[in-house]
Design a protein around this motif. Structure first.
Motif, mmCIF file in Angstrom:
data_model
loop_
_atom_site.group_PDB
_atom_site.id
_atom_site.type_symbol
_atom_site.label_atom_id
_atom_site.label_comp_id
_atom_site.label_asym_id
_atom_site.label_seq_id
_atom_site.Cartn_x
_atom_site.Cartn_y
_atom_site.Cartn_z
ATOM 1 N N GLU A 36 43.082 14.522 19.452
ATOM 2 C CA GLU A 36 44.331 13.620 19.784
ATOM 3 C C GLU A 36 45.534 13.901 18.886
ATOM 4 O OE1 GLU A 36 40.955 12.569 20.607
ATOM 5 O OE2 GLU A 36 41.699 13.512 22.805
ATOM 6 N N ASP A 37 44.982 13.648 17.575
ATOM 7 C CA ASP A 37 46.242 13.757 16.508
ATOM 8 C C ASP A 37 46.653 15.215 16.454
ATOM 9 O OD1 ASP A 37 45.969 11.147 15.940
ATOM 10 O OD2 ASP A 37 44.367 11.389 14.376
ATOM 11 N N THR A 40 49.108 15.717 19.153
ATOM 12 C CA THR A 40 50.356 15.139 18.954
ATOM 13 C C THR A 40 51.113 15.840 17.856
ATOM 14 O OG1 THR A 40 49.382 12.792 19.360
ATOM 15 C CG2 THR A 40 51.380 12.853 18.031
ATOM 16 N N LYS A 107 47.677 11.816 26.729
ATOM 17 C CA LYS A 107 47.610 11.518 25.406
ATOM 18 C C LYS A 107 46.185 12.150 24.849
ATOM 19 C CE LYS A 107 51.363 9.007 24.842
ATOM 20 N NZ LYS A 107 52.415 9.395 23.999
#
Length: 146
Positions: A36-37, A40, A107
């Motif tokens: 997920e990072d 982002t 997300k």
């Protein structure tokens, strides 16, 4: 050196160095982040690199071609070829993956996200290397090769 040659060295050098630095110094760090990072981070890069570099790569390639036409040395011809191939790799490889990444609204990274980005990494190292080689060849050709 005329203004066109100076512009070519500056633009080609900026683009080649930025992309090679991204491929070899930034993206290896991104690959170590949680999925997920990574999502982002990649989406953030699309808002910075993704807005500037397509224009920069196109201008760098155009300048490389124009300089090679004005002075058809082998150094400049190969620089123009290298930059042109890098732009083609970008268009057929990186750009479609960037579009898919930019369209992710969740997300949480979707299934296959990491594999998709690793394909992008392969295209990135190819284009970044070609851009850096183009810069080196253009500089030698403009400054006066061996």
């Amino acid at each position: 050196m005329d203004i066109l040659e100076i512009a070519a060295i500056l633009v080609i050098g900026f683009v080649g160095s930025a992309e090679f630095g991204s491929a070899t110094l930034v993206h290896p760090v991104i690959r170590r982040l949680e999925t997920e990072d990574q999502l982002t981070f990649e989406k953030g890069l699309l808002k910075t690199f993704g807005r500037v570099m397509p224009i920069g790569m196109t201008i760098a390639t155009a300048l490389g071609i124009v300089v090679a036409i004005n002075d058809p040395s082998a150094w400049l011809a190969f620089a123009a070829i290298s930059l042109s191939i890098a732009l083609i790799v970008t268009i057929i490889g990186n750009f479609p993956i960037n579009l898919r990444t930019g369209r992710i609204t969740e997300k949480t990274a979707p299934k296959g996200f990491v594999a998709m980005r690793r394909r992008w990494d392969a295209f990135q190292i190819a284009r970044a290397s070609l851009q850096l080689i183009g810069f080196i060849l253009a500089t030698i050709g403009i400054v006066g090769g061996p």
